[in-house]
Design an enzyme around this catalytic site. Structure first.
Site, PDB file in Angstrom:
ATOM      1  N   ARG A 262       6.999  -1.011   2.354  1.00 57.24           N
ATOM      2  CA  ARG A 262       8.428  -1.494   2.063  1.00 57.24           C
ATOM      3  C   ARG A 262       8.800  -0.644   1.040  1.00 57.24           C
ATOM      4  NH1 ARG A 262       9.072  -2.003  -3.691  1.00 57.24           N
ATOM      5  NH2 ARG A 262       7.334  -3.534  -3.927  1.00 57.24           N
ATOM      6  N   HIS A 266      11.595  -3.408  -4.665  1.00 59.43           N
ATOM      7  CA  HIS A 266      11.083  -4.808  -4.866  1.00 59.43           C
ATOM      8  C   HIS A 266      12.841  -5.783  -4.177  1.00 59.43           C
ATOM      9  CE1 HIS A 266       8.967  -8.855  -5.258  1.00 59.43           C
ATOM     10  NE2 HIS A 266      10.241  -8.935  -6.118  1.00 59.43           N
ATOM     11  N   TYR A 275       5.577   2.717 -10.620  1.00 54.59           N
ATOM     12  CA  TYR A 275       4.707   2.459 -10.036  1.00 54.59           C
ATOM     13  C   TYR A 275       3.763   3.365  -8.605  1.00 54.59           C
ATOM     14  CZ  TYR A 275       7.252  -0.801  -7.367  1.00 54.59           C
ATOM     15  OH  TYR A 275       7.753  -1.258  -6.587  1.00 54.59           O
TER      16      TYR A 275
END
Length: 365
Positions: A262, A266, A275
């Site tokens: 990805r 998100h 992160y």
């Protein structure tokens, strides 16, 4: 059949199936997976170009306040397009919230696809007519729905399959495991397509599972499984075509794990820098599925400059139409709040409806 032979039949390849390397050069795939015809690959390329442009447009619409939320699939186009191309029009697709590109590629109206993400109260399209279930936000619940549909098709003697898109995070949910067990016992014609994009929101794969690959999760349920390079459209299309044929011809369920990534957050509300490192994203950008397929087709003389320009022009025109339609304010009926809650309106609903009607017709101060 011995246990050893049974297990060998179910096991995925030790490394992900691959036809094309990151630089677009051809590699030797494992036996058993035929290369898709050039015509299918050209169609896949056109759809990937359009899908990426649609994804970029949808992301821009969130910044303009035209969408409430949008989960981008940038970098996962090979999975999105191959999943659709492996199915027939009369097969069923059970998508997640991140699979808007797949739905557009299947031919659904893009504005209807974005209705849910715009804040509408329903999915925007007709699942029965399109044979596409509503995009599922709860993780993995669509997997059980897909098994139920597949078993119904089998019981009716119909030559159709169901495919459930699942994210890596979804494989940690109990619903996913229940679906696999149910599918195997019923020998249902269903394909579980796991897009392993390495993060369940902010949780990396290493904190989700200790399995050598998510594809191995099918073995314990007696499901044939495979893993594939999810950024290699040629490989994903070949493996999924094989999986769908296996399910359609009575072989039972099939689990495919696609290793992809990805690229974007998100959703538009996420900050991935909290992160994951920028260097990690840069490494995966070198494996861009669209650039890889374009280079592969160019080097083989299948794709020329005119076809590339035509695909990009068509994608721009498509994005412009989507943008124009999404910029028009939707006409909302406030009384839809009370429709379809119950077959017959309750006294409380009738009272609430009357209160709203009175408020809407009350004179302004």
């Amino acid at each position: 059949m011995s246990v050893r032979r049974t297990v060998d039949r179910l096991l995925p390849s030790p490394v992900p199936v691959r036809f094309v390397a990151e630089d677009g050069t051809a590699v030797q795939p494992p036996p058993g997976y035929p290369a898709p015809a050039d015509e299918r690959l050209l169609e896949a390329y056109r759809r990937m170009v359009l899908g990426r442009r649609f994804d970029r447009q949808a992301t821009a619409l969130t910044k303009q306040g035209r969408l409430a939320v949008y989960p981008s699939s940038l970098g996962q186009e090979a999975c999105q397009i191959a999943g659709v191309l492996a199915l027939r029009e009369d097969d069923w697709l059970f998508p997640t919230y991140r699979d808007s590109v797949a739905l557009v590629s299947r031919g659904l109206d893009p504005v209807e696809v974005l209705t849910l993400l715009r804040g509408g109260w329903h999915c925007g399209y007709d699942p029965a007519r399109t044979r596409v279930a509503p995009q599922c936000t709860p993780l993995a619940t669509q997997a059980i729905h897909a098994v139920g549909m597949a078993d119904a098709l089998r019981r009716k003697g119909e030559d159709r399959v169901a495919m459930a898109f699942v994210g890596d995070g979804g494989t940690s949910e109990g619903d996913f495991h229940e679906a696999l067990n149910y599918a195997a016992v019923l020998n249902a014609p269903v394909v579980f397509f796991v897009q392993n994009n390495k993060y369940a929101i902010s949780v990396p794969l290493a904190k989700q599972s200790a399995a050598p690959a998510l594809a191995y999760k099918g073995i314990g349920y007696g499901i044939r499984s495979e893993q594939v390079d999810g950024n290699d459209l040629v490989a994903v299309l070949s493996v999924l075509t094989t999986a769908v044929r296996h399910a359609r011809t009575g072989g039972g369920p099939f689990l495919v794990e696609a290793h992809t990534y990805r690229m974007d957050p998100h959703t538009n509300a996420d900050d991935p820098s909290r992160y994951r490192e920028a260097a990690e994203v840069e490494r995966w950008q070198a494996a861009d599925p669209l650039a890889r397929l374009e280079t592969y087709l160019r080097e083989r003389g299948v794709l020329g400059p005119e076809a590339v320009g035509s695909a990009r022009e068509a994608a721009e025109e498509f994005a412009a139409r989507v943008r124009d339609r999404m910029n028009a304010d939707p006409v909302a009926d406030p009384f839809e709040l009370f429709d379809h809650v119950f077959a017959e309106a309750t006294p409380q609903l009738r009272e609430q409806r009357a209160l709203l009607a009175a408020e809407l017709t009350a004179p302004e101060d």
